[in-house]
Design a protein around this motif. Structure first.
Motif, PDB file in Angstrom:
ATOM      1  N   ASP A  98      31.442 -10.090   5.670  1.00 35.72           N
ATOM      2  CA  ASP A  98      30.932  -9.855   7.016  1.00 35.72           C
ATOM      3  C   ASP A  98      30.386 -11.130   7.677  1.00 35.72           C
ATOM      4  O   ASP A  98      29.668 -11.062   8.675  1.00 35.72           O
ATOM      5  CB  ASP A  98      29.838  -8.787   6.989  1.00 35.72           C
ATOM      6  CG  ASP A  98      28.658  -9.188   6.091  1.00 35.72           C
ATOM      7  OD1 ASP A  98      28.811 -10.164   5.319  1.00 35.72           O
ATOM      8  OD2 ASP A  98      27.603  -8.522   6.159  1.00 35.72           O
ATOM      9  N   VAL A  99      30.741 -12.296   7.130  1.00 36.07           N
ATOM     10  CA  VAL A  99      30.262 -13.546   7.700  1.00 36.07           C
ATOM     11  C   VAL A  99      30.880 -13.751   9.084  1.00 36.07           C
ATOM     12  O   VAL A  99      31.981 -13.273   9.374  1.00 36.07           O
ATOM     13  CB  VAL A  99      30.615 -14.731   6.766  1.00 36.07           C
ATOM     14  CG1 VAL A  99      32.119 -14.997   6.765  1.00 36.07           C
ATOM     15  CG2 VAL A  99      29.864 -15.993   7.180  1.00 36.07           C
ATOM     16  N   ASP A 100      30.160 -14.465   9.930  1.00 36.05           N
ATOM     17  CA  ASP A 100      30.655 -14.760  11.269  1.00 36.05           C
ATOM     18  C   ASP A 100      31.978 -15.534  11.172  1.00 36.05           C
ATOM     19  O   ASP A 100      32.086 -16.501  10.402  1.00 36.05           O
ATOM     20  CB  ASP A 100      29.624 -15.608  12.023  1.00 36.05           C
ATOM     21  CG  ASP A 100      30.081 -15.946  13.428  1.00 36.05           C
ATOM     22  OD1 ASP A 100      30.059 -15.063  14.288  1.00 36.05           O
ATOM     23  OD2 ASP A 100      30.478 -17.116  13.643  1.00 36.05           O
ATOM     24  N   PRO A 101      33.018 -15.130  11.929  1.00 36.53           N
ATOM     25  CA  PRO A 101      34.329 -15.785  11.845  1.00 36.53           C
ATOM     26  C   PRO A 101      34.274 -17.291  12.093  1.00 36.53           C
ATOM     27  O   PRO A 101      34.992 -18.061  11.451  1.00 36.53           O
ATOM     28  CB  PRO A 101      35.154 -15.077  12.926  1.00 36.53           C
ATOM     29  CG  PRO A 101      34.505 -13.732  13.061  1.00 36.53           C
ATOM     30  CD  PRO A 101      33.048 -13.972  12.837  1.00 36.53           C
ATOM     31  N   ARG A 102      33.409 -17.691  13.001  1.00 35.66           N
ATOM     32  CA  ARG A 102      33.330 -19.126  13.300  1.00 35.66           C
ATOM     33  C   ARG A 102      32.737 -19.882  12.106  1.00 35.66           C
ATOM     34  O   ARG A 102      33.145 -21.017  11.821  1.00 35.66           O
ATOM     35  CB  ARG A 102      32.498 -19.347  14.551  1.00 35.66           C
ATOM     36  CG  ARG A 102      32.772 -20.699  15.212  1.00 35.66           C
ATOM     37  CD  ARG A 102      32.157 -20.750  16.599  1.00 35.66           C
ATOM     38  NE  ARG A 102      32.553 -21.947  17.313  1.00 35.66           N
ATOM     39  CZ  ARG A 102      33.694 -22.088  17.978  1.00 35.66           C
ATOM     40  NH1 ARG A 102      34.567 -21.095  18.016  1.00 35.66           N
ATOM     41  NH2 ARG A 102      33.973 -23.213  18.612  1.00 35.66           N
ATOM     42  N   GLU A 103      31.795 -19.268  11.426  1.00 33.72           N
ATOM     43  CA  GLU A 103      31.222 -19.908  10.236  1.00 33.72           C
ATOM     44  C   GLU A 103      32.286 -20.048   9.144  1.00 33.72           C
ATOM     45  O   GLU A 103      32.337 -21.059   8.438  1.00 33.72           O
ATOM     46  CB  GLU A 103      30.041 -19.080   9.726  1.00 33.72           C
ATOM     47  CG  GLU A 103      29.346 -19.702   8.514  1.00 33.72           C
ATOM     48  CD  GLU A 103      28.162 -18.873   8.034  1.00 33.72           C
ATOM     49  OE1 GLU A 103      27.730 -19.100   6.885  1.00 33.72           O
ATOM     50  OE2 GLU A 103      27.701 -18.017   8.804  1.00 33.72           O
ATOM     51  N   LYS A 104      33.133 -19.031   9.015  1.00 38.88           N
ATOM     52  CA  LYS A 104      34.201 -19.101   8.029  1.00 38.88           C
ATOM     53  C   LYS A 104      35.210 -20.185   8.407  1.00 38.88           C
ATOM     54  O   LYS A 104      35.715 -20.906   7.536  1.00 38.88           O
ATOM     55  CB  LYS A 104      34.907 -17.747   7.916  1.00 38.88           C
ATOM     56  CG  LYS A 104      35.933 -17.699   6.800  1.00 38.88           C
ATOM     57  CD  LYS A 104      36.475 -16.301   6.590  1.00 38.88           C
ATOM     58  CE  LYS A 104      37.438 -16.257   5.412  1.00 38.88           C
ATOM     59  NZ  LYS A 104      37.947 -14.901   5.154  1.00 38.88           N
ATOM     60  N   GLN A 105      35.502 -20.319   9.690  1.00 34.77           N
ATOM     61  CA  GLN A 105      36.403 -21.370  10.145  1.00 34.77           C
ATOM     62  C   GLN A 105      35.843 -22.751   9.812  1.00 34.77           C
ATOM     63  O   GLN A 105      36.565 -23.642   9.355  1.00 34.77           O
ATOM     64  CB  GLN A 105      36.639 -21.257  11.653  1.00 34.77           C
ATOM     65  CG  GLN A 105      37.533 -20.103  12.074  1.00 34.77           C
ATOM     66  CD  GLN A 105      37.751 -20.090  13.584  1.00 34.77           C
ATOM     67  OE1 GLN A 105      37.241 -20.944  14.310  1.00 34.77           O
ATOM     68  NE2 GLN A 105      38.508 -19.131  14.058  1.00 34.77           N
ATOM     69  N   GLN A 106      34.554 -22.914  10.064  1.00 36.20           N
ATOM     70  CA  GLN A 106      33.938 -24.209   9.788  1.00 36.20           C
ATOM     71  C   GLN A 106      33.969 -24.516   8.294  1.00 36.20           C
ATOM     72  O   GLN A 106      34.202 -25.661   7.882  1.00 36.20           O
ATOM     73  CB  GLN A 106      32.494 -24.228  10.298  1.00 36.20           C
ATOM     74  CG  GLN A 106      31.811 -25.584  10.174  1.00 36.20           C
ATOM     75  CD  GLN A 106      32.541 -26.685  10.932  1.00 36.20           C
ATOM     76  OE1 GLN A 106      32.868 -26.534  12.110  1.00 36.20           O
ATOM     77  NE2 GLN A 106      32.798 -27.807  10.263  1.00 36.20           N
TER      78      GLN A 106
ATOM     79  N   ALA B 100      32.333 -22.930  -1.678  1.00 46.00           N
ATOM     80  CA  ALA B 100      31.533 -22.435  -0.549  1.00 46.00           C
ATOM     81  C   ALA B 100      32.381 -21.549   0.361  1.00 46.00           C
ATOM     82  O   ALA B 100      31.892 -20.546   0.905  1.00 46.00           O
ATOM     83  CB  ALA B 100      30.950 -23.606   0.234  1.00 46.00           C
ATOM     84  N   LEU B 101      33.649 -21.893   0.521  1.00 48.85           N
ATOM     85  CA  LEU B 101      34.546 -21.094   1.358  1.00 48.85           C
ATOM     86  C   LEU B 101      34.895 -19.769   0.697  1.00 48.85           C
ATOM     87  O   LEU B 101      34.834 -18.711   1.337  1.00 48.85           O
ATOM     88  CB  LEU B 101      35.831 -21.884   1.638  1.00 48.85           C
ATOM     89  CG  LEU B 101      36.969 -21.125   2.330  1.00 48.85           C
ATOM     90  CD1 LEU B 101      36.559 -20.672   3.726  1.00 48.85           C
ATOM     91  CD2 LEU B 101      38.233 -21.986   2.378  1.00 48.85           C
ATOM     92  N   THR B 102      35.255 -19.821  -0.561  1.00 49.30           N
ATOM     93  CA  THR B 102      35.749 -18.623  -1.241  1.00 49.30           C
ATOM     94  C   THR B 102      34.643 -17.635  -1.601  1.00 49.30           C
ATOM     95  O   THR B 102      34.926 -16.480  -1.906  1.00 49.30           O
ATOM     96  CB  THR B 102      36.507 -19.012  -2.521  1.00 49.30           C
ATOM     97  OG1 THR B 102      35.656 -19.812  -3.355  1.00 49.30           O
ATOM     98  CG2 THR B 102      37.754 -19.805  -2.176  1.00 49.30           C
ATOM     99  N   THR B 103      33.398 -18.075  -1.558  1.00 49.27           N
ATOM    100  CA  THR B 103      32.297 -17.175  -1.900  1.00 49.27           C
ATOM    101  C   THR B 103      31.566 -16.637  -0.672  1.00 49.27           C
ATOM    102  O   THR B 103      30.529 -15.968  -0.807  1.00 49.27           O
ATOM    103  CB  THR B 103      31.277 -17.886  -2.821  1.00 49.27           C
ATOM    104  OG1 THR B 103      30.813 -19.095  -2.181  1.00 49.27           O
ATOM    105  CG2 THR B 103      31.906 -18.231  -4.160  1.00 49.27           C
ATOM    106  N   LEU B 104      32.101 -16.896   0.518  1.00 49.57           N
ATOM    107  CA  LEU B 104      31.498 -16.339   1.728  1.00 49.57           C
ATOM    108  C   LEU B 104      31.628 -14.816   1.718  1.00 49.57           C
ATOM    109  O   LEU B 104      32.630 -14.271   1.255  1.00 49.57           O
ATOM    110  CB  LEU B 104      32.194 -16.905   2.974  1.00 49.57           C
ATOM    111  CG  LEU B 104      31.888 -18.361   3.348  1.00 49.57           C
ATOM    112  CD1 LEU B 104      32.779 -18.791   4.505  1.00 49.57           C
ATOM    113  CD2 LEU B 104      30.412 -18.532   3.725  1.00 49.57           C
ATOM    114  N   SER B 105      30.619 -14.148   2.223  1.00 48.72           N
ATOM    115  CA  SER B 105      30.657 -12.686   2.285  1.00 48.72           C
ATOM    116  C   SER B 105      31.687 -12.229   3.322  1.00 48.72           C
ATOM    117  O   SER B 105      32.050 -12.974   4.238  1.00 48.72           O
ATOM    118  CB  SER B 105      29.276 -12.138   2.652  1.00 48.72           C
ATOM    119  OG  SER B 105      28.880 -12.593   3.932  1.00 48.72           O
TER     120      SER B 105
END
Length: 309
Positions: free
Chosen positions: A70-78, A63-68
């Motif tokens: 342009d995803v929101d930075p906070r969403e990537k942090q979570q 789920a982490l490595t397949t994030l786009s």
């Protein structure tokens, strides 16, 4: 370490009763349990738990490595935090399941400052070894068998600890981390407003700690029990034991001991378990008793067969 402290680390006591201010009930009666009655993870339970944590970690990392991009930075942090937590849980379960290291040798004991939890500098994944502070109160190398190497290597890559002195299994407790970050940044000369603004940039204080090398404490032995309670319930593992309704940490060690004794005998098991052969024979006496029973049965069958001729 005191006798009660050792019993807590080994899982024989739930709490350090000798440190309580006063006793409110009489000592429990002897329940007559023998060494073989202590919880030992069965092969089915071990495989069920390791499959569960492996699946959870794989899904979280994917789920982490397949994030786009342009995803929101906070969403990537979570997503990173979720992956770190799942990877830590997987690594912890595999180490407890396959190394036979005592939980008190692996994690922090609040009652013993010498036991501050294993650090990355004490692991050699290439050599398959880990330096731990043994029950005999000296440092010694413990084996890291093949099944634990990949979970640990994947977890380390994901965590990317700022220094080798970071604990392998840090606490994820938000209240502990919040206080640690606040105090450390204050000690570094940061003002209260700047600290607040800095913390607001992160979804979790653990991520701030990683970026700023604010080293958290290891999880405690009690923390490991809480984690295994959560994971045992989530994995829906069938557990039939009079004392524990979850796979307790010491059960992983005892389960590995059962495998080693049955497969390679008491001498090899004693070396791997870091115990005397005499102690291993005593604690796993039910295995020898069962084997002797099988020998007796075979002898009786042979005699009865001869008598029928």
């Amino acid at each position: 370490m005191t006798w009660c402290g050792w019993c807590v680390n080994e899982g024989y006591l739930e709490a350090h009763y000798a440190q309580r201010a006063s006793a409110t009930a009489p000592l429990p009666d002897d329940d007559g349990r023998k060494p073989g009655d202590q919880q030992a993870w069965t092969s089915e339970q071990r495989h069920a738990l390791t499959r569960h944590v492996d699946e959870q970690a794989r899904n979280a990392i994917e789920a982490l490595t397949t994030l786009s991009e342009d995803v929101d930075p906070r969403e990537k942090q979570q997503a990173r935090y979720t992956a770190l937590r799942a990877a830590r849980d997987r690594a912890l379960v595999f180490v407890l399941a396959y190394t036979a290291v005592r939980v008190g040798e692996l994690l922090r004991d609040p009652n013993d400052p010498r036991r501050r939890g294993v650090r990355w500098e004490e692991l050699s994944l290439d050599d398959g070894s880990m330096d731990v502070y043994r029950k005999k109160q000296q440092w010694d190398a413990a084996s890291l068998p093949d099944p634990v190497i990949t979970p640990l290597r994947s977890y380390r890559q994901l965590m990317d600890p700022p220094t080798e002195r970071w604990p392998v299994f840090p606490t994820f407790d938000q209240r502990t981390l919040a206080g640690l970050v606040q105090d450390e940044l204050t000690d570094r000369g940061e003002r209260s407003k700047a600290i607040t603004e800095c913390r607001q940039k992160y979804a979790r204080d653990l991520l701030l700690a990683l970026d700023n090398d604010i080293r958290p404490p290891s999880i405690t032995t009690d923390g490991a029990r809480s984690i295994l309670q959560r994971l045992s319930e989530a994995a829906k593992i069938d557990i039939d034991h009079p004392k524990h309704d979850y796979l307790a940490p010491h059960g992983g060690r005892r389960g590995m001991g059962e495998v080693l004794v049955r497969t390679f005998g008491y001498t090899v098991a004693a070396r791997y378990l870091d115990n005397s052969e005499e102690m291993v024979r005593e604690r796993y006496s039910h295995i020898e008793a069962g084997e002797l029973g099988d020998v007796a049965t075979e002898a009786l069958n042979e005699v009865d067969s001869l008598n029928r001729r």
